[in-house]
Design a protein around this motif. Sequence first.
Motif, PDB file in Angstrom:
ATOM      1  N   CYS A 106       0.844  -1.184   0.000  1.00  0.00           N
ATOM      2  CA  CYS A 106       0.000   0.000   0.000  1.00  0.00           C
ATOM      3  C   CYS A 106       0.881   1.237   0.000  1.00  0.00           C
ATOM      4  N   ARG A 107       0.587   2.169  -0.900  1.00  0.00           N
ATOM      5  CA  ARG A 107       1.385   3.385  -0.997  1.00  0.00           C
ATOM      6  C   ARG A 107       1.154   4.328   0.170  1.00  0.00           C
ATOM      7  N   ASP A 108       0.104   4.083   0.979  1.00  0.00           N
ATOM      8  CA  ASP A 108      -0.201   4.957   2.106  1.00  0.00           C
ATOM      9  C   ASP A 108       0.317   4.419   3.435  1.00  0.00           C
ATOM     10  N   CYS A 109       0.241   3.101   3.642  1.00  0.00           N
ATOM     11  CA  CYS A 109       0.651   2.534   4.933  1.00  0.00           C
ATOM     12  C   CYS A 109       1.833   1.581   4.826  1.00  0.00           C
ATOM     13  N   CYS A 114      -6.902  -0.263   6.162  1.00  0.00           N
ATOM     14  CA  CYS A 114      -5.732   0.617   6.085  1.00  0.00           C
ATOM     15  C   CYS A 114      -5.732   1.578   7.262  1.00  0.00           C
ATOM     16  N   THR A 130      -4.195   4.323   7.690  1.00  0.00           N
ATOM     17  CA  THR A 130      -4.091   5.739   7.327  1.00  0.00           C
ATOM     18  C   THR A 130      -5.413   6.322   6.846  1.00  0.00           C
ATOM     19  N   ARG A 131      -6.416   5.493   6.682  1.00  0.00           N
ATOM     20  CA  ARG A 131      -7.720   5.966   6.218  1.00  0.00           C
ATOM     21  C   ARG A 131      -8.729   5.889   7.353  1.00  0.00           C
ATOM     22  N   THR A 168       3.018  -0.468  10.341  1.00  0.00           N
ATOM     23  CA  THR A 168       3.365   0.766   9.633  1.00  0.00           C
ATOM     24  C   THR A 168       4.325   1.603  10.456  1.00  0.00           C
ATOM     25  N   PRO A 179       6.128   7.402   3.395  1.00  0.00           N
ATOM     26  CA  PRO A 179       4.807   7.721   2.854  1.00  0.00           C
ATOM     27  C   PRO A 179       4.911   8.734   1.737  1.00  0.00           C
TER      28      PRO A 179
END
Length: 287
Positions: free
Chosen positions: A45-48, A106, A108-109, A130, A141
Amino acid sequence: MRSTTTSSARRWDGSPLRPHHRQRALRVAADSPSRLLRSAQSSRCRDCGNRIDWHTRTNHNPISLHPHEMPAAGIPATHCWHVSSGIAHPAHDGTPWCRVPHIALCPTRPASAPLTPQLAEIRRRLALRTRRLLDTGAFTPPPIQPTPSPHGSCRPARPVVQLLCCRYLAQRPVDDIRCVVQTRLRNRCTHPVLAPDVPTGIWTLVSTTPQYGQLALPASEMAVYSLNHLPYSEQQRWRAQRCPLHAAASQAADLAVAEWEPFDPLLHAAHICTRLPHTPTRTPRHR
């Protein structure tokens, strides 16, 4: 003195622990509904930074699923998915196990709905993983993209591309969209989709008025990289995210999923640019 603990088959970050050995070449069956190799669908995942598995849905759009199956008894019906022949289906297949979309876990969401204790515990573990990835420097991130000014020039970091009579939000600038095909060396192709010796798109201003009776947006126009004037085969090449060299190689497998996201003017309002780019990306400007 021997330790009584059993060794795990995975590292602390969730990646599989496999011995180094020569992999066998994989081929895509002619009747396969997806051109993506099963062993090449794993990503992060590009966010976490946590591991995810990409699968193709029935509408040909990709979806990221949690890499492990979960007992279906404690999962809400809205989060239950199953995979059949490499295709992800948003329903339960009657087995005791199911797959859950990564977007629901996720860390981060924000959670769109209250999670069950089982999903909340998995979300907590992903958040701790993460944090460890950030502390060790194994994950960085993505930077937060500033909102483009409506009065200045812009070069969209995530442009809106119009092809095959649909609008998509790209993950990166037009120049940086990269071919997804696996080469003979089993690496991802380094060639861009935007080639200098093929017809290119045109930057143009189009209306941002939503369809189907949605609410109107403050901005009346937005910059779109239009490919509608190109031949149908060329638009298909862009939709498959292949360079001209691999566009003719229909038997070549994909090493990554195409990074197109269906554009929604309400959800993606932060990526709307109201002026044409002043720095051309090897494309003629539309005036």
